[in-house]
Design a protein around this motif. Sequence first.
Motif, PDB file in Angstrom:
ATOM      1  N   UNK A   1       7.349 -10.951   5.168  1.00 24.74           N
ATOM      2  CA  UNK A   1       8.512 -11.039   4.486  1.00 24.74           C
ATOM      3  C   UNK A   1       8.098 -11.517   3.045  1.00 24.74           C
ATOM      4  N   UNK A   2       6.964 -12.140   2.807  1.00 22.76           N
ATOM      5  CA  UNK A   2       6.422 -12.530   1.508  1.00 22.76           C
ATOM      6  C   UNK A   2       5.848 -11.416   1.073  1.00 22.76           C
ATOM      7  N   UNK A   3       5.210 -10.580   1.615  1.00 21.25           N
ATOM      8  CA  UNK A   3       4.598  -9.222   1.247  1.00 21.25           C
ATOM      9  C   UNK A   3       5.759  -8.429   0.608  1.00 21.25           C
ATOM     10  N   UNK A   4       6.734  -8.145   1.336  1.00 31.94           N
ATOM     11  CA  UNK A   4       7.879  -7.182   0.986  1.00 31.94           C
ATOM     12  C   UNK A   4       8.836  -7.716   0.193  1.00 31.94           C
ATOM     13  N   UNK A   5       9.136  -9.162   0.048  1.00 32.04           N
ATOM     14  CA  UNK A   5      10.472  -9.500  -0.591  1.00 32.04           C
ATOM     15  C   UNK A   5      10.245 -10.104  -1.829  1.00 32.04           C
TER      16      UNK A   5
ATOM     17  N   UNK B   1       0.889  -1.135  -0.122  1.00 33.90           N
ATOM     18  CA  UNK B   1      -0.009  -0.017   0.195  1.00 33.90           C
ATOM     19  C   UNK B   1       0.638   1.294  -0.033  1.00 33.90           C
ATOM     20  N   UNK B   2       0.300   2.303  -0.536  1.00 30.28           N
ATOM     21  CA  UNK B   2       1.266   3.353  -0.552  1.00 30.28           C
ATOM     22  C   UNK B   2       2.085   3.912   0.738  1.00 30.28           C
ATOM     23  N   UNK B   3       1.393   4.043   1.749  1.00 32.12           N
ATOM     24  CA  UNK B   3       2.071   4.425   3.016  1.00 32.12           C
ATOM     25  C   UNK B   3       3.083   3.414   3.454  1.00 32.12           C
ATOM     26  N   UNK B   4       3.085   2.163   3.040  1.00 33.50           N
ATOM     27  CA  UNK B   4       4.007   0.995   3.211  1.00 33.50           C
ATOM     28  C   UNK B   4       5.064   1.222   2.290  1.00 33.50           C
ATOM     29  N   UNK B   5       4.891   1.567   1.206  1.00 36.97           N
ATOM     30  CA  UNK B   5       5.705   1.933  -0.046  1.00 36.97           C
ATOM     31  C   UNK B   5       6.817   2.982   0.219  1.00 36.97           C
ATOM     32  N   UNK B   6       6.167   4.076   0.826  1.00 39.91           N
ATOM     33  CA  UNK B   6       6.725   5.380   1.265  1.00 39.91           C
ATOM     34  C   UNK B   6       7.679   5.001   2.257  1.00 39.91           C
TER      35      UNK B   6
END
Length: 161
Positions: free
Chosen positions: A149-153, A92-97
């Motif tokens: 980790x699955x979400x971010x990597x 999501x945008x906040x997490x990506x930021x």
Amino acid sequence: MDHSEHAHLKTMKLQLGCGENRLDGWTNFDYDLDVTKLPLPFPDNSAEIVLLEHIGEHITTHQLLYLLDDIRRILQPGGTLRLIMPVLNKLKPDHARDMILGHGHQSAWTPELIAFFIRAAGFPESDIRLTDRREDVDGHYKIIGKEKDDLESARLEATKA
């Protein structure tokens, strides 16, 4: 620290940016080896696998491409590059930021962009693949949990021709 003592190794498993994930039977480096000072102190065709887990985002895109070039030099024919990096495509945008601006990151990535850089470093497109977690070597999930980790990597491997 002088790393030339590793030059005698016939073949090795090399991990760069290991943090606390020091693997038995591997040559592990963290801050004790500056991956932006190239060439790395290892002979041509000396590694069967090179693992970079959550290190590529801490250097610039230029530095990562030069590092991938040098890793290709170090890998023996048929050797494997394993590159794990945070990616933005599922966030999501906040997490990506936060991923872009926080954590000391110097660059931001998607799986497609990582694969493009691996190709640009001379690995054949047909030998680049997304992979699953390898609990025998991957360590980042132990810090942040498997779900995050699955979400971010993204985990990619490439084989040197």
